[in-house]
Design a protein around this motif. Structure first.
Motif, PDB file in Angstrom:
ATOM      1  N   LYS A  92    -115.072 -54.349  81.018  1.00 50.67           N
ATOM      2  CA  LYS A  92    -114.543 -55.137  79.913  1.00 50.67           C
ATOM      3  C   LYS A  92    -114.686 -56.621  80.249  1.00 50.67           C
ATOM      4  O   LYS A  92    -114.449 -57.034  81.384  1.00 50.67           O
ATOM      5  CB  LYS A  92    -113.073 -54.797  79.666  1.00 50.67           C
ATOM      6  CG  LYS A  92    -112.828 -53.364  79.231  1.00 50.67           C
ATOM      7  CD  LYS A  92    -111.347 -53.114  79.011  1.00 50.67           C
ATOM      8  CE  LYS A  92    -111.082 -51.676  78.557  1.00 50.67           C
ATOM      9  NZ  LYS A  92    -109.637 -51.406  78.368  1.00 50.67           N
ATOM     10  N   PHE A  94    -113.624 -60.646  79.857  1.00 52.42           N
ATOM     11  CA  PHE A  94    -112.365 -61.377  79.717  1.00 52.42           C
ATOM     12  C   PHE A  94    -112.324 -62.056  78.351  1.00 52.42           C
ATOM     13  O   PHE A  94    -113.228 -62.829  78.005  1.00 52.42           O
ATOM     14  CB  PHE A  94    -112.221 -62.414  80.831  1.00 52.42           C
ATOM     15  CG  PHE A  94    -111.988 -61.808  82.184  1.00 52.42           C
ATOM     16  CD1 PHE A  94    -110.740 -61.314  82.523  1.00 52.42           C
ATOM     17  CD2 PHE A  94    -113.018 -61.708  83.106  1.00 52.42           C
ATOM     18  CE1 PHE A  94    -110.517 -60.737  83.764  1.00 52.42           C
ATOM     19  CE2 PHE A  94    -112.802 -61.137  84.355  1.00 52.42           C
ATOM     20  CZ  PHE A  94    -111.547 -60.647  84.683  1.00 52.42           C
ATOM     21  N   GLY A  95    -111.308 -61.746  77.580  1.00 53.64           N
ATOM     22  CA  GLY A  95    -111.205 -62.299  76.244  1.00 53.64           C
ATOM     23  C   GLY A  95    -112.387 -61.868  75.397  1.00 53.64           C
ATOM     24  O   GLY A  95    -112.743 -60.691  75.357  1.00 53.64           O
ATOM     25  N   LEU A 147    -105.897 -69.869  80.624  1.00 53.80           N
ATOM     26  CA  LEU A 147    -106.353 -68.475  80.687  1.00 53.80           C
ATOM     27  C   LEU A 147    -105.183 -67.523  80.888  1.00 53.80           C
ATOM     28  O   LEU A 147    -105.121 -66.459  80.269  1.00 53.80           O
ATOM     29  CB  LEU A 147    -107.371 -68.310  81.822  1.00 53.80           C
ATOM     30  CG  LEU A 147    -108.743 -68.947  81.560  1.00 53.80           C
ATOM     31  CD1 LEU A 147    -109.527 -69.057  82.858  1.00 53.80           C
ATOM     32  CD2 LEU A 147    -109.520 -68.133  80.541  1.00 53.80           C
ATOM     33  N   VAL A 152    -105.731 -64.068  78.726  1.00 54.20           N
ATOM     34  CA  VAL A 152    -107.130 -63.705  78.948  1.00 54.20           C
ATOM     35  C   VAL A 152    -107.308 -63.066  80.322  1.00 54.20           C
ATOM     36  O   VAL A 152    -108.051 -62.102  80.492  1.00 54.20           O
ATOM     37  CB  VAL A 152    -108.046 -64.933  78.803  1.00 54.20           C
ATOM     38  CG1 VAL A 152    -109.482 -64.596  79.183  1.00 54.20           C
ATOM     39  CG2 VAL A 152    -107.984 -65.466  77.373  1.00 54.20           C
ATOM     40  N   MET A 153    -106.639 -63.611  81.324  1.00 52.91           N
ATOM     41  CA  MET A 153    -106.676 -63.036  82.667  1.00 52.91           C
ATOM     42  C   MET A 153    -105.411 -63.423  83.420  1.00 52.91           C
ATOM     43  O   MET A 153    -104.712 -64.367  83.028  1.00 52.91           O
ATOM     44  CB  MET A 153    -107.920 -63.479  83.452  1.00 52.91           C
ATOM     45  CG  MET A 153    -108.009 -64.957  83.750  1.00 52.91           C
ATOM     46  SD  MET A 153    -109.339 -65.394  84.928  1.00 52.91           S
ATOM     47  CE  MET A 153    -110.807 -64.769  84.121  1.00 52.91           C
ATOM     48  N   GLN A 157    -106.455 -62.530  88.945  1.00 55.87           N
ATOM     49  CA  GLN A 157    -107.844 -62.328  88.532  1.00 55.87           C
ATOM     50  C   GLN A 157    -108.620 -63.637  88.580  1.00 55.87           C
ATOM     51  O   GLN A 157    -109.780 -63.667  88.998  1.00 55.87           O
ATOM     52  CB  GLN A 157    -107.902 -61.719  87.133  1.00 55.87           C
ATOM     53  CG  GLN A 157    -107.498 -60.258  87.074  1.00 55.87           C
ATOM     54  CD  GLN A 157    -107.411 -59.739  85.655  1.00 55.87           C
ATOM     55  OE1 GLN A 157    -106.995 -60.455  84.736  1.00 55.87           O
ATOM     56  NE2 GLN A 157    -107.806 -58.487  85.460  1.00 55.87           N
ATOM     57  N   TYR A 158    -107.982 -64.717  88.156  1.00 57.04           N
ATOM     58  CA  TYR A 158    -108.633 -66.031  88.218  1.00 57.04           C
ATOM     59  C   TYR A 158    -109.013 -66.367  89.656  1.00 57.04           C
ATOM     60  O   TYR A 158    -110.144 -66.788  89.936  1.00 57.04           O
ATOM     61  CB  TYR A 158    -107.722 -67.121  87.653  1.00 57.04           C
ATOM     62  CG  TYR A 158    -108.340 -68.499  87.694  1.00 57.04           C
ATOM     63  CD1 TYR A 158    -109.015 -69.013  86.595  1.00 57.04           C
ATOM     64  CD2 TYR A 158    -108.266 -69.284  88.849  1.00 57.04           C
ATOM     65  CE1 TYR A 158    -109.611 -70.273  86.637  1.00 57.04           C
ATOM     66  CE2 TYR A 158    -108.855 -70.536  88.910  1.00 57.04           C
ATOM     67  CZ  TYR A 158    -109.522 -71.025  87.793  1.00 57.04           C
ATOM     68  OH  TYR A 158    -110.120 -72.260  87.856  1.00 57.04           O
ATOM     69  N   GLY A 191    -116.541 -59.260  84.516  1.00 59.77           N
ATOM     70  CA  GLY A 191    -115.767 -58.316  83.733  1.00 59.77           C
ATOM     71  C   GLY A 191    -114.782 -57.633  84.652  1.00 59.77           C
ATOM     72  O   GLY A 191    -114.656 -57.998  85.827  1.00 59.77           O
ATOM     73  N   TYR A 192    -114.081 -56.644  84.130  1.00 65.79           N
ATOM     74  CA  TYR A 192    -113.142 -55.925  84.983  1.00 65.79           C
ATOM     75  C   TYR A 192    -113.104 -54.458  84.595  1.00 65.79           C
ATOM     76  O   TYR A 192    -113.320 -54.077  83.447  1.00 65.79           O
ATOM     77  CB  TYR A 192    -111.741 -56.542  84.905  1.00 65.79           C
ATOM     78  CG  TYR A 192    -111.116 -56.539  83.533  1.00 65.79           C
ATOM     79  CD1 TYR A 192    -110.231 -55.526  83.149  1.00 65.79           C
ATOM     80  CD2 TYR A 192    -111.389 -57.549  82.616  1.00 65.79           C
ATOM     81  CE1 TYR A 192    -109.654 -55.519  81.892  1.00 65.79           C
ATOM     82  CE2 TYR A 192    -110.815 -57.551  81.354  1.00 65.79           C
ATOM     83  CZ  TYR A 192    -109.948 -56.536  80.995  1.00 65.79           C
ATOM     84  OH  TYR A 192    -109.382 -56.525  79.746  1.00 65.79           O
ATOM     85  N   VAL A 197    -112.154 -56.834  89.516  1.00 72.81           N
ATOM     86  CA  VAL A 197    -113.060 -57.808  88.916  1.00 72.81           C
ATOM     87  C   VAL A 197    -114.458 -57.586  89.478  1.00 72.81           C
ATOM     88  O   VAL A 197    -114.637 -57.437  90.694  1.00 72.81           O
ATOM     89  CB  VAL A 197    -112.593 -59.244  89.225  1.00 72.81           C
ATOM     90  CG1 VAL A 197    -113.596 -60.262  88.675  1.00 72.81           C
ATOM     91  CG2 VAL A 197    -111.214 -59.502  88.625  1.00 72.81           C
TER      92      VAL A 197
END
Length: 228
Positions: A92, A94-95, A147, A152-153, A157-158, A191-192, A197
């Motif tokens: 998937k 992000f956003g 974010l 979004v994350m 994750q960032y 993506g994740y 990630v």
């Protein structure tokens, strides 16, 4: 391995679903640009260059395999150079899509924004920035706080994306340097899958800005030099 259905028709790649749950990316010879002039940063298809899809796939295969071997997670599974296709794991975005840029030198949009504070071509410490993939809004820059606050994350994750970006950029930059080429900046997508990630999309000459002896090397010439 048979294709189930078309998932997405993109500017430079089409995406198909496979029976095994993975996806197939079909690299095309279409290039972004305008009025027949190639521009890797453009949002529209401007021309077609015979063989460019195969070249982009060859470079992506080379770097994805090297990055996977370094223990960094990517979506790459395998590729078929004759069919210009690459099998990838599902992930998937992000956003609605996020681009991650790592900058080793101050050029391009970075110098346009911050030219009062730094000279063009000055060294940067693998500076990472992110932009939303949004043609209508000109791919706006977005901060870590935004974010997280926009959902979004996560902050974790960032941090993972930033660390992965800097590690991958060093792999690419070191490889290019062995060929006398200097990486100024490079663009990635992530993506994740679950909480993990992974690096997605492609790693091709059109996603990086490279110089040789102080002169910019266009993507097609870069590909020729890389595989010479």
């Amino acid at each position: 391995m048979s294709v189930l259905k078309t998932v997405y028709v993109g500017k430079t790649k089409d995406v198909f679903a496979l029976e095994n749950g993975n996806y197939l990316l079909k690299f095309k010879d279409d290039c972004t640009g305008a009025d027949g002039v190639f521009d890797p940063g453009a949002n529209t298809v401007g021309l077609s260059i015979e063989g460019v899809g195969n070249v982009n796939l060859r470079m992506s295969k080379y770097f994805f395999e090297k990055i996977n071997a370094a223990g960094i997670k990517t979506h790459y599974v395998d590729c078929n150079l004759e069919d210009t296709t690459m099998e990838v794991l599902p992930a998937k975005v992000f956003g609605k899509g996020l681009e991650v840029i790592c900058r080793n030198k101050a050029v391009g949009s970075f110098i346009r924004r911050y030219g009062d504070y730094i000279e063009e071509g000055a060294d940067l410490p693998s500076y990472v920035e992110m932009t939303f993939k949004d043609d209508d809004r000109g791919d706006p820059l977005v901060t870590k706080d935004a974010l997280v606050d926009l959902g979004v994350m996560s902050a974790e994750q960032y941090d993972a994306v930033k660390a992965m970006t800097q590690k991958i950029t060093k792999i690419v930059a070191d490889d290019l340097l062995e060929k006398g080429l200097v990486l100024y900046d490079i663009k990635f997508e992530y993506g994740y899958s679950g909480d993990e990630v992974i690096l997605i999309d492609e790693i091709a000459s059109g996603n990086m800005r490279v110089y040789k002896d102080g002169k910019y090397i266009d993507p097609m010439t870069l590909s020729d030099l890389f595989f010479a």
